[in-house]
Design an enzyme around this catalytic site. Structure first.
Site, PDB file in Angstrom:
ATOM      1  N   GLY A   1       0.773  -1.238   0.000  1.00 43.02           N
ATOM      2  CA  GLY A   1       0.000   0.000   0.000  1.00 43.02           C
ATOM      3  C   GLY A   1       0.804   1.287   0.000  1.00 43.02           C
ATOM      4  O   GLY A   1       0.244   2.353  -0.253  1.00 43.02           O
TER       5      GLY A   1
ATOM      6  N   GLY B   1       3.412   1.610  -2.034  1.00 39.09           N
ATOM      7  CA  GLY B   1       4.106   1.622  -3.321  1.00 39.09           C
ATOM      8  C   GLY B   1       3.497   2.603  -4.311  1.00 39.09           C
ATOM      9  O   GLY B   1       2.502   3.279  -4.033  1.00 39.09           O
TER      10      GLY B   1
ATOM     11  N   GLY C   1       0.192   1.076  -5.434  1.00 44.03           N
ATOM     12  CA  GLY C   1      -0.540   0.690  -4.227  1.00 44.03           C
ATOM     13  C   GLY C   1      -1.154   1.875  -3.503  1.00 44.03           C
ATOM     14  O   GLY C   1      -2.298   1.828  -3.050  1.00 44.03           O
TER      15      GLY C   1
ATOM     16  N   LYS D   1       4.308 -13.494 -13.505  1.00 46.47           N
ATOM     17  CA  LYS D   1       2.891 -13.164 -13.254  1.00 46.47           C
ATOM     18  C   LYS D   1       1.998 -14.341 -13.643  1.00 46.47           C
ATOM     19  O   LYS D   1       0.977 -14.604 -12.989  1.00 46.47           O
ATOM     20  CB  LYS D   1       2.492 -11.868 -13.966  1.00 46.47           C
ATOM     21  CG  LYS D   1       3.048 -10.618 -13.258  1.00 46.47           C
ATOM     22  CD  LYS D   1       2.751  -9.303 -13.976  1.00 46.47           C
ATOM     23  CE  LYS D   1       3.281  -8.115 -13.157  1.00 46.47           C
ATOM     24  NZ  LYS D   1       3.100  -6.804 -13.814  1.00 46.47           N
TER      25      LYS D   1
HETATM   26  P1  NDP Z   1       6.780  -0.482  -6.198  1.00 39.96           P
HETATM   27  O1  NDP Z   1       8.202  -0.597  -6.629  1.00 39.96           O
HETATM   28  O2  NDP Z   1       6.276   0.864  -5.875  1.00 39.96           O
HETATM   29  O3  NDP Z   1       6.618  -1.465  -4.958  1.00 39.96           O
HETATM   30  C1  NDP Z   1       5.334  -1.773  -4.476  1.00 39.96           C
HETATM   31  C2  NDP Z   1       5.419  -2.413  -3.123  1.00 39.96           C
HETATM   32  O4  NDP Z   1       6.050  -3.670  -3.175  1.00 39.96           O
HETATM   33  C3  NDP Z   1       6.241  -1.689  -2.077  1.00 39.96           C
HETATM   34  O5  NDP Z   1       5.602  -0.550  -1.631  1.00 39.96           O
HETATM   35  C4  NDP Z   1       6.387  -2.748  -1.007  1.00 39.96           C
HETATM   36  O6  NDP Z   1       5.260  -2.798  -0.147  1.00 39.96           O
HETATM   37  C5  NDP Z   1       6.325  -4.033  -1.835  1.00 39.96           C
HETATM   38  N1  NDP Z   1       7.599  -4.722  -1.736  1.00 39.96           N
HETATM   39  C6  NDP Z   1       8.745  -4.448  -2.382  1.00 39.96           C
HETATM   40  N2  NDP Z   1       9.684  -5.308  -1.992  1.00 39.96           N
HETATM   41  C7  NDP Z   1       9.123  -6.145  -1.092  1.00 39.96           C
HETATM   42  C8  NDP Z   1       9.573  -7.251  -0.334  1.00 39.96           C
HETATM   43  N3  NDP Z   1      10.838  -7.689  -0.430  1.00 39.96           N
HETATM   44  N4  NDP Z   1       8.716  -7.883   0.490  1.00 39.96           N
HETATM   45  C9  NDP Z   1       7.441  -7.459   0.585  1.00 39.96           C
HETATM   46  N5  NDP Z   1       6.940  -6.401  -0.096  1.00 39.96           N
HETATM   47  C10 NDP Z   1       7.777  -5.775  -0.929  1.00 39.96           C
HETATM   48  O7  NDP Z   1       5.841  -1.200  -7.278  1.00 39.96           O
HETATM   49  P2  NDP Z   1       4.918  -0.562  -8.405  1.00 39.96           P
HETATM   50  O8  NDP Z   1       3.751   0.091  -7.797  1.00 39.96           O
HETATM   51  O9  NDP Z   1       5.766   0.204  -9.335  1.00 39.96           O
HETATM   52  O10 NDP Z   1       4.465  -1.905  -9.181  1.00 39.96           O
HETATM   53  C11 NDP Z   1       3.296  -2.620  -8.841  1.00 39.96           C
HETATM   54  C12 NDP Z   1       2.809  -3.426 -10.059  1.00 39.96           C
HETATM   55  O11 NDP Z   1       2.557  -2.525 -11.135  1.00 39.96           O
HETATM   56  C13 NDP Z   1       3.795  -4.454 -10.596  1.00 39.96           C
HETATM   57  O12 NDP Z   1       3.100  -5.619 -10.945  1.00 39.96           O
HETATM   58  C14 NDP Z   1       4.402  -3.802 -11.813  1.00 39.96           C
HETATM   59  O13 NDP Z   1       4.798  -4.722 -12.814  1.00 39.96           O
HETATM   60  C15 NDP Z   1       3.262  -2.944 -12.305  1.00 39.96           C
HETATM   61  N6  NDP Z   1       3.744  -1.733 -13.004  1.00 39.96           N
HETATM   62  C16 NDP Z   1       3.112  -1.368 -14.153  1.00 39.96           C
HETATM   63  C17 NDP Z   1       3.501  -0.223 -14.820  1.00 39.96           C
HETATM   64  C18 NDP Z   1       2.792   0.194 -16.058  1.00 39.96           C
HETATM   65  O14 NDP Z   1       3.205   1.129 -16.744  1.00 39.96           O
HETATM   66  N7  NDP Z   1       1.703  -0.462 -16.401  1.00 39.96           N
HETATM   67  C19 NDP Z   1       4.581   0.642 -14.316  1.00 39.96           C
HETATM   68  C20 NDP Z   1       5.158   0.183 -13.074  1.00 39.96           C
HETATM   69  C21 NDP Z   1       4.736  -0.977 -12.459  1.00 39.96           C
HETATM   70  P3  NDP Z   1       5.107  -1.919   1.200  1.00 39.96           P
HETATM   71  O15 NDP Z   1       4.167  -0.822   0.826  1.00 39.96           O
HETATM   72  O16 NDP Z   1       4.541  -2.869   2.176  1.00 39.96           O
HETATM   73  O17 NDP Z   1       6.474  -1.433   1.554  1.00 39.96           O
HETATM   74  C1  GO6 Z   2       9.247   1.312 -17.450  1.00 41.48           C
HETATM   75  C2  GO6 Z   2       6.035  -1.714 -16.773  1.00 41.48           C
HETATM   76  C3  GO6 Z   2       5.063  -1.600 -17.763  1.00 41.48           C
HETATM   77  C4  GO6 Z   2       6.114  -2.919 -16.062  1.00 41.48           C
HETATM   78  C5  GO6 Z   2      11.917   3.896 -18.171  1.00 41.48           C
HETATM   79  C6  GO6 Z   2       5.273  -3.982 -16.319  1.00 41.48           C
HETATM   80  C7  GO6 Z   2      12.970   1.731 -18.182  1.00 41.48           C
HETATM   81  C8  GO6 Z   2      13.072   3.107 -18.324  1.00 41.48           C
HETATM   82  C9  GO6 Z   2      11.047   6.088 -18.175  1.00 41.48           C
HETATM   83  O1  GO6 Z   2       9.969  -2.061 -17.907  1.00 41.48           O
HETATM   84  O2  GO6 Z   2       9.128   0.300 -13.937  1.00 41.48           O
HETATM   85  O3  GO6 Z   2       3.208  -2.584 -18.959  1.00 41.48           O
HETATM   86  O4  GO6 Z   2      12.112   5.251 -18.342  1.00 41.48           O
HETATM   87  O5  GO6 Z   2       3.485  -4.879 -17.611  1.00 41.48           O
HETATM   88  O6  GO6 Z   2      14.263   3.733 -18.621  1.00 41.48           O
HETATM   89  C10 GO6 Z   2       8.420  -0.891 -16.556  1.00 41.48           C
HETATM   90  C11 GO6 Z   2       9.309   0.322 -16.296  1.00 41.48           C
HETATM   91  C12 GO6 Z   2       6.936  -0.551 -16.497  1.00 41.48           C
HETATM   92  C13 GO6 Z   2       8.734  -1.480 -17.912  1.00 41.48           C
HETATM   93  C14 GO6 Z   2       8.888   1.051 -15.047  1.00 41.48           C
HETATM   94  C15 GO6 Z   2      10.600   1.919 -17.728  1.00 41.48           C
HETATM   95  C16 GO6 Z   2      10.689   3.304 -17.882  1.00 41.48           C
HETATM   96  C17 GO6 Z   2      11.744   1.135 -17.882  1.00 41.48           C
HETATM   97  C18 GO6 Z   2       4.199  -2.643 -18.022  1.00 41.48           C
HETATM   98  C19 GO6 Z   2       4.322  -3.840 -17.311  1.00 41.48           C
HETATM   99  C20 GO6 Z   2       2.975  -1.405 -19.674  1.00 41.48           C
END
Ligand code: NDP
Ligand code: GO6
Length: 317
Positions: free
Chosen positions: A12, A14, A17, A139
């Protein structure tokens, strides 16, 4: 009035989150957040948790290294949403969810589990390149465990978080728009889908107890946010009142650095950007077709006024 379902958010504090927690509180759900002892001296995480508590959230102590604490936590709620980090430059912990799946199975009370997905649909990424594919493979491994444990679930495919993909006009390695020249992937005409992170939170909470989304994947595809990179750049140029020089990057050039020592996180990123902006993996299929039981969020919840990219990009100007 009907009781609102109780939700536990794991992860939560993150990036995504905390938007999901915010949406849950806004939509009036009793909201529980896992508070992990491992956050230790991370004062920012603690402050986020305390501020959610002030807004009515309930903090529940628990750790991934103590399954019983996870069982106790999930017993308090109807819905569990996990937003643990996936493979990217922050950290990589998707498979820890296998423990959460075990806990949910043992507890036996959870009506819906939303695993940490929130990106490309891993089920459609069987062809993805190494090493980025590991994020999809993991996943899928979690999905398999969920189905084997017979846990009711919903997967949210959130497409491109605008903060990582739109604010930077899709440029890797930066989060703000370039000022002079912009790299255009291929011809720049492949359609991608950009979603405001706040809207990811809103739709996720809407979908978590909707009977229509039981055991399905929900896609966030707000129609006005299905844009080519060129359309996104043009949106920005109109806001900034300035044209950018376009530098076209052929596919071979984009992939070339992969071969000559690039760090792991960057390689993952390049693979993901490649599939989105060259392959067109976000838009080369039809949602809701007969052979596929998927659903699209802006059709399910037309009352949500999602953020358009010309609005999202304003603070960057
Ligand atoms: P974050 O890097 O912000 O991490 C989310 C949370 O993961 C942290 O806040 C922490 O929970 C928990 N966490 C990390 N390490 C541990 C550990 N060792 N043990 C337990 N909990 C841990 O994640 P994002 O919000 O960036 O990513 C969440 C999802 O979204 C992922 O599935 C990712 O692939 C996806 N994503 C998608 C993107 C898109 O463009 N569609 C971009 C980025 C991510 P706590 O709060 O408890 O500390
Ligand atoms: C994007 C992501 C997107 C994760 C950067 C899972 C490198 C970069 C802005 O690798 O964590 O779907 O610059 O299914 O230099 C990832 C990262 C986001 C993708 C952010 C990123 C941005 C990587 C997803 C997914 C769209």
């Amino acid at each position: 009035m009907e009781e609102k379902s109780r939700v536990l958010v794991v992860g939560g504090t993150g990036y995504i989150g905390r938007r999901i927690v915010k949406a849950s509180l806004e939509q009036g759900h009793p909201t529980y957040i896992l508070q992990r002892p491992e956050i230790g001296l991370d004062i920012d995480k603690l402050q986020i948790l305390l501020s959610f508590k002030k807004q009515g959230a309930i903090l529940v102590q628990g750790s991934f290294s103590d399954i019983q604490s996870l069982v106790d936590a999930v017993k308090l709620v109807d819905v569990v949403i996990c937003t643990i980090s996936g493979v990217h430059f922050r950290s990589h912990n998707i498979l820890l969810q296998l423990r959460l799946v075990e806990a949910i199975k043992a507890a036996g009370n959870v009506k819906r589990f939303l695993p940490s997905e929130f990106g490309m649909d891993p089920a459609r990424m069987q062809h993805a390149m190494e090493p980025g594919r590991v994020s999809f493979d993991e996943k899928m491994e979690v999905r398999k465990a969920i189905e084997e444990a017979n846990i009711p679930f919903t997967c949210v495919s959130a497409n491109c978080f605008a903060g990582y993909f739109a604010g930077n006009l899709c440029q890797m390695g930066r989060l703000t728009p370039p000022t002079d020249k912009v790299f255009i992937y291929g011809d720049g005409n492949v359609k991608a889908i950009f979603v405001d992170e706040e809207d990811v939170g809103t739709y996720t909470i809407k979908t978590m107890d909707d009977p229509r989304t039981l055991n399905k994947t929900v896609y966030l595809m707000p129609p006005e946010n299905i844009l080519t990179q060129r359309q996104l750049v043009e949106t920005w140029e109109n806001l900034a009142g300035k044209k950018l020089e376009k530098v076209m990057v052929p596919q071979e050039d984009f992939l070339a650095p992969m071969k000559v020592g690039m760090n792991y996180a960057e390689q993952v990123g390049v693979g993901h950007f490649f599939h989105i902006f060259y392959d067109g993996c976000l838009t080369n299929f039809k949602v809701g077709g007969e052979e596929d039981d998927a659903l699209e969020a802006s059709k399910l919840y037309p009352e949500v006024r999602y953020t358009r990219m010309h609005e999202y990009l304003k603070p960057y100007a």
